[in-house]
Design a protein around this motif. Structure first.
Motif, mmCIF file in Angstrom:
data_model
loop_
_atom_site.group_PDB
_atom_site.id
_atom_site.type_symbol
_atom_site.label_atom_id
_atom_site.label_comp_id
_atom_site.label_asym_id
_atom_site.label_seq_id
_atom_site.Cartn_x
_atom_site.Cartn_y
_atom_site.Cartn_z
ATOM 1 N N LEU A 162 0.804 -1.217 0.000
ATOM 2 C CA LEU A 162 0.000 0.000 0.000
ATOM 3 C C LEU A 162 0.835 1.263 0.000
ATOM 4 O O LEU A 162 0.295 2.347 -0.237
ATOM 5 N N LEU A 163 2.110 1.155 0.291
ATOM 6 C CA LEU A 163 2.956 2.336 0.433
ATOM 7 C C LEU A 163 3.205 2.984 -0.921
ATOM 8 O O LEU A 163 3.558 2.323 -1.895
ATOM 9 N N ARG A 164 3.033 4.295 -0.957
ATOM 10 C CA ARG A 164 3.316 5.083 -2.156
ATOM 11 C C ARG A 164 4.390 6.104 -1.785
ATOM 12 O O ARG A 164 4.173 6.973 -0.933
ATOM 13 N N TRP A 165 5.539 5.981 -2.433
ATOM 14 C CA TRP A 165 6.667 6.840 -2.113
ATOM 15 C C TRP A 165 7.607 6.873 -3.298
ATOM 16 O O TRP A 165 7.399 6.181 -4.304
ATOM 17 N N GLN A 166 8.673 7.664 -3.193
ATOM 18 C CA GLN A 166 9.708 7.735 -4.211
ATOM 19 C C GLN A 166 11.045 7.953 -3.531
ATOM 20 O O GLN A 166 11.172 8.800 -2.638
ATOM 21 N N ARG A 167 12.031 7.189 -3.947
ATOM 22 C CA ARG A 167 13.368 7.343 -3.393
ATOM 23 C C ARG A 167 13.975 8.647 -3.896
ATOM 24 O O ARG A 167 13.990 8.920 -5.106
ATOM 25 N N THR A 168 14.487 9.449 -2.975
ATOM 26 C CA THR A 168 15.110 10.721 -3.320
ATOM 27 C C THR A 168 16.521 10.762 -2.763
ATOM 28 O O THR A 168 16.767 10.271 -1.651
ATOM 29 N N PRO A 169 17.463 11.349 -3.493
ATOM 30 C CA PRO A 169 18.849 11.407 -3.003
ATOM 31 C C PRO A 169 19.033 12.543 -2.001
ATOM 32 O O PRO A 169 18.158 13.387 -1.803
ATOM 33 N N THR A 170 20.188 12.556 -1.401
ATOM 34 C CA THR A 170 20.534 13.619 -0.455
ATOM 35 C C THR A 170 20.918 14.881 -1.218
ATOM 36 O O THR A 170 21.678 14.834 -2.181
#
Length: 370
Positions: A162-170
């Motif tokens: 169910l998780l909705r997310w996006q990997r983002t860099p530093t």
């Protein structure tokens, strides 16, 4: 359906974010539209990004709400979907659906839930272990409701599909968003939902079932650089007799593997006991055992009272809820921390910090008697 369409449909069907009802619309028109110029190649369709931007099926959200016991708490599954949407998802959603309104995220819910988790964990640890040192108490709170624990709870609840997310860099102003960070936000948001739609006492019971039912080993969090000196200062602080080491048992003194059992006594009371292959080692462990018995003294569970139990168990926040207040008798706060001869974080002692009484007490502590 051509070969390309079948391949896209089979790829998207394997993703947990997409249900079978979306397969009829595959591939979307944006994937087949040509570029701006006549010679430009068609846009490349990213099945993973497209599937990640799709909302979870309503049936999955409803099943999750029933599984965590929130089916009768939240008004609709839209609230559950908001709790499972990390703020990093907005950028991905905007890139895939620029013409649609932005989705609701759990940014504010996770912030409120994090504060509630810290409050519940602090009062629980403080009431259960009144003599726990401050640093150990902070470590115990993190062990109960920290980011790693929240991420593990989310996995056990089945939040990953169910998780909705996006990997983002530093970047220069923000830190990286990892999968564990996005998972940890969901239990916090669920705690805030219970507080928002029920009461603070309901939120505390929700947290107790998910987090405080787990056993946390606090012995590994307490480390002593010099337990003998700490025990001397602690005994003097409580006005007890100076500790004396006594040899309780021994075997193989003149062999290659001797074993000594040493007990530390304050008057007629035995404070601790330890064993070792030498008298020094056994005495060290005995002093450490005596300190652990003090610091890890636990209040019986049926006698533990929490400050949040005084709030009425009625719908609404703590300012608007009306109802009878619960009784509360505060526990006696322990004062067992001993700070001596320390030069900050270096761990070196200050010369001349020990008094003559402490030196004499340490000599008694090393006087073994049978």
């Amino acid at each position: 359906m051509g070969l390309a369409q079948r391949k896209v449909a089979s790829t998207a069907a394997k993703l947990a974010h997409v249900s079978s009802q979306h397969l009829k619309a595959l591939p979307p028109k944006s994937a087949l539209a040509p570029g701006r110029s006549a010679n430009a190649a068609p846009a490349v369709f990213d099945a993973n990004s497209w599937a990640s931007s799709q909302p979870p099926p309503r049936s999955t959200l409803a099943a999750f709400a029933h599984r965590v016991g929130l089916a009768n708490v939240v008004p609709s599954t839209d609230v559950i979907q908001q709790a499972c949407t990390h703020p990093s998802f907005v950028q991905l959603f905007t890139r895939q659906h620029p013409d649609q309104p932005l989705p609701a995220t759990n940014a504010s819910l996770a912030t409120l839930g994090n504060s509630l988790l810290g409050l519940f964990a602090t009062e629980y640890v403080n009431s259960s272990y009144p003599h726990l040192p401050t640093r150990v108490m902070k470590a115990a709170v993190s062990a109960h409701v920290g980011p790693s624990t929240c991420a593990n709870v989310a996995r056990e609840l089945g939040v990953i599909p169910l998780l909705r997310w996006q990997r983002t860099p530093t970047t220069a102003v923000t830190t990286a968003v990892l999968h564990a960070d996005a998972l940890a936000s969901v239990p916090r948001a669920l705690t805030a939902l219970v507080y928002q739609y029920r009461s603070i006492r309901s939120a505390r019971r929700f947290v107790e079932k998910l987090f405080f039912s787990r056993e946390v080993d606090l012995r590994g969090m307490i480390k002593f650089r010099d337990p003998k000196q700490t025990l001397l200062e602690t005994v003097a602080k409580y006005g007890r007799e100076r500790p004396i080491s006594r040899l309780l048992k021994e075997t193989g003194r003149y062999s290659n593997s001797p074993v000594f059992v040493v007990g530390i006594f304050s008057g007629a009371d035995q404070l601790g006991e330890g064993f070792g292959s030498s008298l020094k080692m056994a005495e060290y462990r005995a002093a450490e055992d005596a300190l652990l018995r003090l610091y890890l003294t636990r209040q019986p569970p049926h006698l533990v009272q929490l400050p949040t139990s005084t709030f009425p168990d009625a719908p609404g926040n703590i300012y608007e809820a009306e109802g009878p207040e619960g009784s509360y008798s505060p526990v006696t706060m322990g004062d067992s921390e001993v700070l001596y001869g320390s030069a900050g974080r270096a761990g070196t002692r200050v010369p001349g910090a020990r008094s003559l009484a402490a030196s004499s007490a340490e000599d008694d502590l090393e006087d073994y008697t049978v």
